[in-house]
Design a protein around this motif. Structure first.
Motif, PDB file in Angstrom:
ATOM      1  N   HIS A  27      10.716   3.708  -3.256  1.00 12.84           N
ATOM      2  CA  HIS A  27      11.863   3.131  -3.254  1.00 12.84           C
ATOM      3  C   HIS A  27      13.049   3.919  -3.439  1.00 12.84           C
ATOM      4  CE1 HIS A  27      14.362  -0.892  -3.923  1.00 12.84           C
ATOM      5  NE2 HIS A  27      14.565  -0.615  -3.119  1.00 12.84           N
ATOM      6  N   VAL A  81      16.793   4.974  -1.746  1.00 15.09           N
ATOM      7  CA  VAL A  81      17.717   4.578  -2.007  1.00 15.09           C
ATOM      8  C   VAL A  81      18.498   5.479  -1.825  1.00 15.09           C
ATOM      9  CG1 VAL A  81      18.930   2.677  -3.489  1.00 15.09           C
ATOM     10  CG2 VAL A  81      16.976   1.801  -2.591  1.00 15.09           C
ATOM     11  N   MET A 131      19.298   6.226   1.485  1.00 17.69           N
ATOM     12  CA  MET A 131      20.581   4.491   2.212  1.00 17.69           C
ATOM     13  C   MET A 131      22.219   4.636   1.066  1.00 17.69           C
ATOM     14  SD  MET A 131      17.452   1.610   1.261  1.00 17.69           S
ATOM     15  CE  MET A 131      18.973   0.647   2.579  1.00 17.69           C
ATOM     16  N   GLU A 152      23.046  -0.486   3.671  1.00 20.26           N
ATOM     17  CA  GLU A 152      23.042  -1.592   3.304  1.00 20.26           C
ATOM     18  C   GLU A 152      21.781  -2.785   4.009  1.00 20.26           C
ATOM     19  OE1 GLU A 152      26.684  -3.401   0.949  1.00 20.26           O
ATOM     20  OE2 GLU A 152      26.754  -1.539   0.538  1.00 20.26           O
ATOM     21  N   ALA A 153      22.277  -2.569   4.442  1.00 25.28           N
ATOM     22  CA  ALA A 153      20.803  -4.299   5.511  1.00 25.28           C
ATOM     23  C   ALA A 153      19.862  -2.967   5.612  1.00 25.28           C
ATOM     24  CB  ALA A 153      21.361  -3.894   7.349  1.00 25.28           C
ATOM     25  N   GLU A 154      18.640  -3.820   6.054  1.00 30.71           N
ATOM     26  CA  GLU A 154      17.277  -3.584   5.836  1.00 30.71           C
ATOM     27  C   GLU A 154      16.896  -2.384   6.064  1.00 30.71           C
ATOM     28  OE1 GLU A 154      14.149  -6.545   4.765  1.00 30.71           O
ATOM     29  OE2 GLU A 154      14.385  -6.761   6.839  1.00 30.71           O
ATOM     30  N   VAL A 155      16.328  -0.979   6.325  1.00 30.23           N
ATOM     31  CA  VAL A 155      15.805  -0.018   7.331  1.00 30.23           C
ATOM     32  C   VAL A 155      14.280   0.047   6.685  1.00 30.23           C
ATOM     33  CG1 VAL A 155      17.601   1.051   6.201  1.00 30.23           C
ATOM     34  CG2 VAL A 155      15.822   1.880   5.072  1.00 30.23           C
ATOM     35  N   SER A 206      13.187  -1.067   3.105  1.00 22.20           N
ATOM     36  CA  SER A 206      13.580  -1.221   2.489  1.00 22.20           C
ATOM     37  C   SER A 206      15.366  -1.788   2.016  1.00 22.20           C
ATOM     38  CB  SER A 206      13.776  -0.121   1.745  1.00 22.20           C
ATOM     39  OG  SER A 206      12.943   0.413   1.757  1.00 22.20           O
ATOM     40  N   ARG A 207      15.287  -2.890   0.790  1.00 22.21           N
ATOM     41  CA  ARG A 207      17.080  -2.886   0.707  1.00 22.21           C
ATOM     42  C   ARG A 207      17.170  -2.598  -0.393  1.00 22.21           C
ATOM     43  NH1 ARG A 207      13.631  -6.392   1.366  1.00 22.21           N
ATOM     44  NH2 ARG A 207      13.740  -7.082  -1.220  1.00 22.21           N
ATOM     45  N   LEU A 208      18.510  -2.196  -0.555  1.00 22.13           N
ATOM     46  CA  LEU A 208      18.702  -1.443  -1.714  1.00 22.13           C
ATOM     47  C   LEU A 208      18.065  -2.081  -3.064  1.00 22.13           C
ATOM     48  CD1 LEU A 208      22.506  -1.376  -1.257  1.00 22.13           C
ATOM     49  CD2 LEU A 208      21.228   0.837  -1.398  1.00 22.13           C
ATOM     50  N   ASP A 209      17.902  -3.513  -3.191  1.00 17.21           N
ATOM     51  CA  ASP A 209      17.452  -4.160  -4.786  1.00 17.21           C
ATOM     52  C   ASP A 209      15.663  -4.742  -4.237  1.00 17.21           C
ATOM     53  OD1 ASP A 209      17.818  -6.041  -2.366  1.00 17.21           O
ATOM     54  OD2 ASP A 209      18.231  -7.626  -3.416  1.00 17.21           O
ATOM     55  N   PHE A 253      11.915  -3.673  -2.005  1.00 14.67           N
ATOM     56  CA  PHE A 253      11.058  -3.751  -0.648  1.00 14.67           C
ATOM     57  C   PHE A 253       9.582  -4.029  -0.031  1.00 14.67           C
ATOM     58  CE2 PHE A 253       9.367  -1.251  -3.803  1.00 14.67           C
ATOM     59  CZ  PHE A 253       8.127  -1.199  -3.655  1.00 14.67           C
TER      60      PHE A 253
END
Ligand code: ZN
Ligand code: ZN
Ligand code: FE
Length: 763
Positions: free
Chosen positions: A494, A498, A501, A507-510, A534-537, A539
């Motif tokens: 993750h 990130v 990212m 910022e959106a889901e990838v 993944s999101r920033l916060d 996965f």
């Protein structure tokens, strides 16, 4: 009617000749006012007729010095002042601004090079010739604001001639902090093999030249640390260096005397040449020339054994130029350390750890404030892919899409870097190394202290990897407890995603494709072939390579043949004698696989290892990534080749990518005597298509590629082709390494986002 403006500029605007530029511009436009450095940037006030102020504002930006990077510009109108002229004011001692944007160290500029080569110039042959456009910056700065008395040049008071240059706004050396001349500046000295000082000045230089020409090993005090040099065309000399450094087959970098020389041994692209000659002047991985011009001695095979590439660089300090011109041949130029230890940069380190490895030291008396390795890059699609990030790049911050709370992240145990967030910036430290030795562990702590002090960060959380066995994890946990702040463990893959990212402001889901050696998974197994939504916060694990067994754990990482054996046993095949196992060993491992204990890893790196051993290319690794690099090199020769089977199995995520069909088909190719290069190329195509297949299932438009496996340029470019061909938008890391050197950035951002959302666990 005159107006007065206050302009505040942020970005890389200190130590790059920005104030003289503004001074000259204001003079030419006949504007009054002043300019000064402040901790967060440059502040200036100008007054005059609005039309000329407009012109000033435009040319301020369009004609800025080459090294300047204006990231932010604010303008406020002010009441008129009295002054008619324009002045440069001294900087205030303390400021309260966030991330100071100091430039990294800069390679020697053409003007200064011309001076050291000009017999009539007072800096002729002077190895510390620099100006506002070149020279050390971050490796000599002790505190901010960036002024000479807060650099390691404070030991060298300027002579009258240098004073004059320093105070003349029209001179190339106006307020250049790192200037000096033979009268007032640093001097060379030669240490013999026992560490005794024997010679000074140009005699010291000549002694180093003689030693190198005789094939001896010489340490050199460079810009951000010591380097070890040896004749790159002498097999015996390079071999000696390998033995003394305790280095297996890991390639050495080579410094060539000039671009003309470099072109005789390598075939760089135009973009690679511009990087080599640019202010960063990193080590660039270049293809070796296959057929050398007549009369050119080949590079010793021991420089980069069985390797079609060679890490190449050009002289980037006056000292390198003076030395290489005289030696007149390519030199191995490697970090001054024992294998995988932190770089030596202080005399005491040299005496303790380096003198015993070399036959002499070309030293000088300008202290280095912090260690800074040479950076290493490959060029992919015309952009640098950083393999090691230090000189020329650090401390350039990574701008974030928004401000985050201050956090310290400590990275991982290998290729360690640390990072802090400060406002809308993240600042990644220089490469520190593998934290297995005491010297490197001490450096890790020194860099952390340095980073917190320098960037004025009081962390509100400490981020680390999730791996309970990492020294960095344990340290972060204890330190967080001591400070009474939250500890935020971040999953390895993750963090890889990130980091990328954050760099691209996603910022959106990838769909994050994190492929590497190994990292600790939240399920307690080892991961390394991961597809993370993944999101920033956080996965979700969408897919992964089917785990393969590591016979003997760590031992399997050093011995790819153990992975090969395990693959064969699981596929019910007889292992060939070429793997070098006795029948007793094979029986033992068969039982081990049935009854355990065996650790399993869904690792692409280990799959590469296993396949390399099956093909007889590498049975053992002498350095990290050896087997994958060998396969990549072969695959380059294989041309375009069709994929092996690459099914994606499972009803619901996480889907599995079974390696069985791929390995079976590959073994069949091998039995049929297909060339290894063809097989290796098919392997790369297969992996790229596999990523495409998973991406089609997940159906998120943005895909991020990171992790050490994407240091493989062929894998990266083929994956980019496949994904783009299917309409995906693909991102890969440009400013930070895809390998574990980029982990700290990802960790810092995850922890920052958690803190911001109030979700971090309590201390
Ligand atoms: Zn210069
Ligand atoms: Zn001087
Ligand atoms: Fe990793």
């Amino acid at each position: 009617m005159n107006q007065r403006w206050r302009i505040f500029l942020q970005g890389t605007v200190q130590g790059v000749g920005f104030r003289p530029h503004v001074f000259r511009l204001a003079q030419r436009l006949r504007l009054g006012g002043w300019i000064r450095n402040e901790t967060g940037g440059v502040c200036l006030e100008v007054q005059g007729p609005p039309a000329r102020l407009q012109t000033f504002l435009e040319r301020l930006q369009t004609e800025a010095p080459p090294l300047a990077r204006i990231r932010r510009l604010q303008i406020h109108p002010l009441p008129l002042g009295a002054e008619q002229d324009f002045r440069i004011l001294p900087s205030p001692r303390e400021g309260s601004d966030p991330v100071p944007l100091l430039p990294p160290d800069v390679a020697l500029c053409p003007d200064c090079l011309a001076e050291i080569q000009d017999p009539d110039d007072r800096r002729h042959q002077y190895p510390f010739t620099h100006c506002t456009q070149c020279g050390p910056r971050f490796s000599v700065v002790e505190a901010l604001p960036y002024d000479r008395e807060r650099t390691t040049y404070r030991w060298f008071p300027l002579c009258p001639a240098c004073q004059q240059e320093y105070h003349n706004p029209l001179d190339r050396r106006f307020e250049a902090q790192a200037i000096a001349c033979p009268q007032c500046g640093p001097q060379l000295e030669w240490w013999d093999e026992g560490g005794a000082v024997r010679l000074q000045g140009l005699e010291a230089l000549q002694q180093a030249v003689r030693c190198l020409q005789q094939g001896r090993v010489v340490a050199l005090k460079g810009m951000g640390g010591y380097q070890i040099l040896v004749d790159a065309t002498s097999e015996a000399a390079v071999h000696t260096l390998r033995q003394r450094k305790g280095r297996g087959g890991k390639p050495f970098a080579v410094m060539f005397p000039s671009l003309e020389a470099l072109l005789q041994w390598t075939v760089p692209s135009p973009r690679e040449v511009s990087l080599l000659q640019g202010p960063e002047s990193p080590i660039v991985l270049l293809r070796k020339r296959r057929r050398l011009p007549r009369g050119i001695p080949p590079l010793a095979e021991a420089v980069a054994p069985d390797n079609p590439w060679v890490g190449s660089m050009l002289p980037y300090t006056p000292l390198h130029h003076l030395l290489l011109q005289r030696v007149a041949r390519p030199l191995v130029c490697t970090s001054g350390n024992r294998s995988e230890e932190v770089l030596c940069y202080r005399e005491e380190d040299v005496r303790r750890r380096l003198v015993s490895l070399v036959d002499g030291v070309l030293n000088h008396n300008r202290p280095i404030a912090r260690h800074m390795d040479d950076s290493v890059v490959r060029v992919v699609e015309g952009r640098p892919l950083l393999l090691r990030r230090a000189r020329g790049y650090v401390p350039r911050p990574v701008p974030l899409s928004r401000a985050l709370p201050p956090v310290l992240a400590v990275g991982g145990d290998l290729k360690n870097t640390v990072a802090v967030t400060q406002g809308a910036w993240a600042v990644l430290s220089q490469h520190i190394g593998d934290l297995a030795t005491l010297a490197t562990w001490e450096a890790f702590q020194t860099v952390i202290r340095d980073w917190l002090r320098f960037f004025r960060v009081t962390p509100r959380a400490l981020a680390s990897d999730l791996h309970p066995g990492y020294l960095t994890t344990q340290w972060a946990q204890e330190e967080a407890q001591r400070l009474g702040i939250p500890w935020v463990p971040v999953q390895h893959h993750h963090a890889h995603i990130v980091a990328c990212m954050a760099e691209h402001h996603l910022e959106a889901e990838v769909l994050g494709v994190a492929w590497d050696g190994t990292g600790f998974g939240p399920d307690g197994t080892l991961w390394g072939g991961e597809f993370l939504l993944s999101r920033l916060d956080g996965f979700q694990r969408m897919a992964h390579l089917e785990p393969l067994p590591l016979l003997g754990g760590e031992q399997a990482i050093r011995e790819p043949r153990r992975v090969a054996l395990a693959l064969l046993i699981l596929l019910g095949k007889d292992p060939p004698s070429s793997l070098g196992f006795s029948s007793k060993e094979i029986q033992y491992f068969q039982r081990l696989l049935q009854k355990g204990p065996v650790s399993w890893a869904s690792s692409i790196g280990r799959l590469f290892d296993g396949i390399a051993a099956l093909l007889g290319i590498r049975l053992r690794n002498t350095f990290e990534g050896e087997a994958p690099q060998a396969l990549e090199a072969l695959a380059q020769e294989g041309g375009k080749a069709p994929p092996y089977p690459h099914p994606v199995e499972g009803e619901a995520p996480p889907w599995r990518l079974p390696w069985g069909p791929l390995v079976e088909a590959l073994l069949q190719d091998q039995r049929q005597g297909r060339p290894l290069s063809w097989i290796a190329s098919r392997l790369h195509t297969t992996l790229a298509m596999w990523i495409g297949a998973v991406a089609r299932r997940v159906r998120v438009r943005q895909v991020v590629l990171s992790g050490g496996a994407f240091q493989n340029k062929l894998l990266l470019t083929r994956t980019l082709q496949v994904l783009r061909g299917q309409g995906f938008q693909v991102f890969w890391p440009h400013q930070v390494p895809p390998n574990d050197g980029g982990l700290s950035l990802g960790q810092a951002v995850v922890a920052g986002v958690w803190l911001e959302a109030g979700r971090a666990p309590d201390a």
